[in-house]
Design a protein around this motif. Structure first.
Motif, mmCIF file in Angstrom:
data_model
loop_
_atom_site.group_PDB
_atom_site.id
_atom_site.type_symbol
_atom_site.label_atom_id
_atom_site.label_comp_id
_atom_site.label_asym_id
_atom_site.label_seq_id
_atom_site.Cartn_x
_atom_site.Cartn_y
_atom_site.Cartn_z
ATOM 1 N N LYS A 1 0.827 -1.203 0.000
ATOM 2 C CA LYS A 1 0.000 0.000 0.000
ATOM 3 C C LYS A 1 0.864 1.257 0.000
ATOM 4 O O LYS A 1 0.583 2.217 -0.733
ATOM 5 N N LEU A 2 1.905 1.265 0.814
ATOM 6 C CA LEU A 2 2.802 2.415 0.863
ATOM 7 C C LEU A 2 3.500 2.619 -0.478
ATOM 8 O O LEU A 2 3.637 3.753 -0.963
ATOM 9 N N THR A 3 3.950 1.524 -1.094
ATOM 10 C CA THR A 3 4.633 1.610 -2.391
ATOM 11 C C THR A 3 3.711 2.169 -3.462
ATOM 12 O O THR A 3 4.099 3.059 -4.235
ATOM 13 N N SER B 1 4.254 5.798 -5.288
ATOM 14 C CA SER B 1 4.479 5.864 -6.736
ATOM 15 C C SER B 1 3.416 6.722 -7.418
ATOM 16 O O SER B 1 3.726 7.491 -8.339
ATOM 17 N N GLN B 2 2.173 6.634 -6.963
ATOM 18 C CA GLN B 2 1.124 7.479 -7.529
ATOM 19 C C GLN B 2 1.396 8.948 -7.240
ATOM 20 O O GLN B 2 1.198 9.814 -8.103
ATOM 21 N N ALA B 3 1.869 9.249 -6.040
ATOM 22 C CA ALA B 3 2.167 10.636 -5.686
ATOM 23 C C ALA B 3 3.313 11.191 -6.535
ATOM 24 O O ALA B 3 3.271 12.341 -6.994
ATOM 25 N N VAL B 4 4.346 10.368 -6.767
ATOM 26 C CA VAL B 4 5.478 10.822 -7.589
ATOM 27 C C VAL B 4 5.042 11.037 -9.034
ATOM 28 O O VAL B 4 5.439 12.025 -9.682
ATOM 29 N N ALA C 1 6.823 3.965 -13.347
ATOM 30 C CA ALA C 1 5.786 2.994 -13.728
ATOM 31 C C ALA C 1 6.255 1.559 -13.568
ATOM 32 O O ALA C 1 5.430 0.651 -13.396
ATOM 33 N N THR C 2 7.574 1.309 -13.602
ATOM 34 C CA THR C 2 8.060 -0.053 -13.392
ATOM 35 C C THR C 2 7.781 -0.538 -11.970
ATOM 36 O O THR C 2 7.715 -1.744 -11.717
ATOM 37 N N ILE C 3 7.623 0.392 -11.049
ATOM 38 C CA ILE C 3 7.233 0.043 -9.674
ATOM 39 C C ILE C 3 5.729 0.165 -9.511
ATOM 40 O O ILE C 3 5.078 -0.704 -8.911
ATOM 41 N N LEU D 1 -3.158 11.982 -7.515
ATOM 42 C CA LEU D 1 -3.308 12.324 -6.100
ATOM 43 C C LEU D 1 -4.587 11.726 -5.518
ATOM 44 O O LEU D 1 -4.630 11.329 -4.348
ATOM 45 N N PHE D 2 -5.640 11.657 -6.339
ATOM 46 C CA PHE D 2 -6.884 11.048 -5.871
ATOM 47 C C PHE D 2 -6.665 9.578 -5.534
ATOM 48 O O PHE D 2 -7.114 9.084 -4.493
ATOM 49 N N VAL D 3 -5.957 8.861 -6.409
ATOM 50 C CA VAL D 3 -5.669 7.448 -6.142
ATOM 51 C C VAL D 3 -4.818 7.307 -4.880
ATOM 52 O O VAL D 3 -5.073 6.446 -4.021
ATOM 53 N N ALA D 4 -3.784 8.154 -4.758
ATOM 54 C CA ALA D 4 -2.915 8.092 -3.578
ATOM 55 C C ALA D 4 -3.699 8.357 -2.297
ATOM 56 O O ALA D 4 -3.395 7.778 -1.243
#
Length: 455
Positions: free
Chosen positions: A91-93, A97-100, A133-135, A196-199
């Motif tokens: 979940k943290l990962t 990644s979504q925030a970045v 995106a690879t992560i 950001l919404f997904v994060a």
């Protein structure tokens, strides 16, 4: 088809085969909404990115290069991205990644708005997007699977496919509106907000194991066994039974595990051949319709619409699956290949349209079945690395397929490319099935003899 509709052989007669059963999980409903928003934003950006490159360079070749730069990290770094997903909390990962990715989108929007963006900066930002995106790819895929029981994963994947299709249509349409009213940077800003919404949604998602442990205390033993959280799955104990355990969690061990798993190798061969010789319908059918069939661009638009409709129908059918296998994927690939051969011999546009729908349905069901096997066959602690290997492989054949197929059409024409491609897929799949059957036939007597000797 009897299997898809639940009328054939079933292992669990009480199992639920409803296509939308994954949406009965509250977290999965939220995840689907988040994915819809994210897909719409992504397609807004992709639609505008091509236009932006053309504005900056005036070169179609530069547009293709920008897409290759974004896809390149998947080929080179997919293995390491998958290893990172196995090593870090899921979940943290996914949230990070979504925030970045959102930050990269906002940076691009700012550069566009201040007229400071050039081609070099855009290429650098595209490369960063591809690297993250690879992560993000394996992290979000596996997080979505964590939200449902294992037997409901095909439904979750099929729902994700439908969400992707709807998001693509909506995002493409919204991109035109956003650019017309607010300018090119608006599409990037909208994509940033979608990330950001997904994060923001991810911290509130509850993997199945966590949800059942909170709500099913009255029957903990029954609830815990079928619904182990994939995020914190237990590791195998030390010893011979733990042959699949890879405590170092390195990319090399992920590749070694993949190569030791015959069903994953078979799945890669089937999918790779289909991707190269059988699924580039936007290219092969476009040449067939406008060339040998002497129809216009409008006719190919009709073919594309039928392909899209078939994809939706196939996703709904695939959502009924509970335990798909590589054997099913191979059978669907062979069926699609034979339909492709007949399509290559189509005497008229009407005849082709009749074939296009089942071709697209078979492809969609096969994709969902294959993705389910890929994401559920490995042990929980190996799934990120397996998806990383798969990302590298799929990026590789995605880059190889268009030029190779183009050369094949130059040599054999559109009809020849469709026929030869279908024959290759069907032949390789058939030979693989025969070898597998023969291996099992030889193994059975040997096992029986060993058992008799022991007795």
């Amino acid at each position: 088809m009897r299997y898809l509709f639940g009328r054939g052989r079933t292992r669990d007669t009480s199992g639920d085969h409803a296509p939308w059963r994954s949406l009965r999980y509250r977290s999965m409903r939220w995840w689907s909404v988040a994915n819809l928003v994210s897909n719409a934003g992504t397609w807004m950006q992709l639609t505008v990115q091509n236009l932006l490159v053309l504005q900056l360079t005036g070169s179609a070749a530069a547009t293709g290069l920008s897409l290759s730069v974004q896809a390149g990290p998947g080929l080179l770094m997919g293995l390491f991205g998958g290893a990172a997903v196995d090593r870090w909390p899921r979940k943290l990962t996914a949230a990070a990644s979504q925030a970045v990715l959102g930050l990269v989108a906002f940076t691009t929007a700012f550069l566009v708005a201040t007229d400071q963006l050039n081609y070099g900066l855009l290429m650098a930002l595209s490369a960063v997007t591809g690297l993250i995106a690879t992560i993000d790819g394996p992290a979000t895929a596996l997080l979505g699977n964590d939200l449902v029981r294992r037997e409901d994963v095909p439904s979750a994947i099929a729902v994700g496919s439908l969400v992707h299709s709807v998001g693509r249509l909506g995002g493409t349409a919204l991109a035109g509106v956003a650019v017309g009213i607010l300018g090119t940077g608006a599409a990037y800003a909208a994509n940033g907000f979608s990330f950001l919404f997904v994060a923001a949604v991810i911290p509130f998602l509850r993997p199945v194991g966590q949800a059942l442990s909170a709500a099913g205390k009255a029957a903990p033993e029954k609830a815990a066994e079928p619904a182990v959280s994939l995020e914190k799955a237990p590791r195998p104990a030390a010893g011979p039974a733990a042959a699949d355990d890879e405590p170092a969690m390195t990319a090399r061990e992920g590749m070694a595990f993949f190569l030791r798993r015959p069903r994953l190798v078979a799945l890669a061969v089937i999918t790779g051949l289909s991707a190269i010789f059988g699924r580039n319908y936007q290219l092969t059918l476009a040449v067939l319709v406008t060339g040998p069939l002497s129809a216009g661009a409008g006719a190919f638009g009709t073919v594309s619409s039928v392909l899209a409709a078939g994809g939706i129908v196939g996703a709904i059918l695939a959502a009924r699956l509970r335990n798909p296998s590589v054997k099913l994927v191979g059978a669907l690939a062979a069926a699609g290949a034979l339909l492709q051969v007949v399509a290559g011999l189509s005497p008229s546009l009407i005849f082709l349209l009749v074939l296009v729908l089942p071709m697209s349905v078979v492809e969609s069901v096969s994709d969902t079945a294959g993705t389910t096997v890929l994401q559920t066959d490995p042990p929980a602690h190996m799934r990120g690395r397996v998806l990383g290997v798969w990302r590298s492989l799929s990026t590789g054949w995605g880059l190889v397929a268009p030029p190779l197929l183009g050369l094949l059409m130059e040599w054999a024409g559109a009809r020849g490319a469709l026929v030869l491609g279908g024959v290759i897929i069907a032949a390789v799949t058939g030979v693989g099935a025969l070898l597998h059957t023969r291996k099992n036939t030889v193994r059975a007597p040997a096992t029986a003899a060993a058992y008799g000797t022991a007795a």
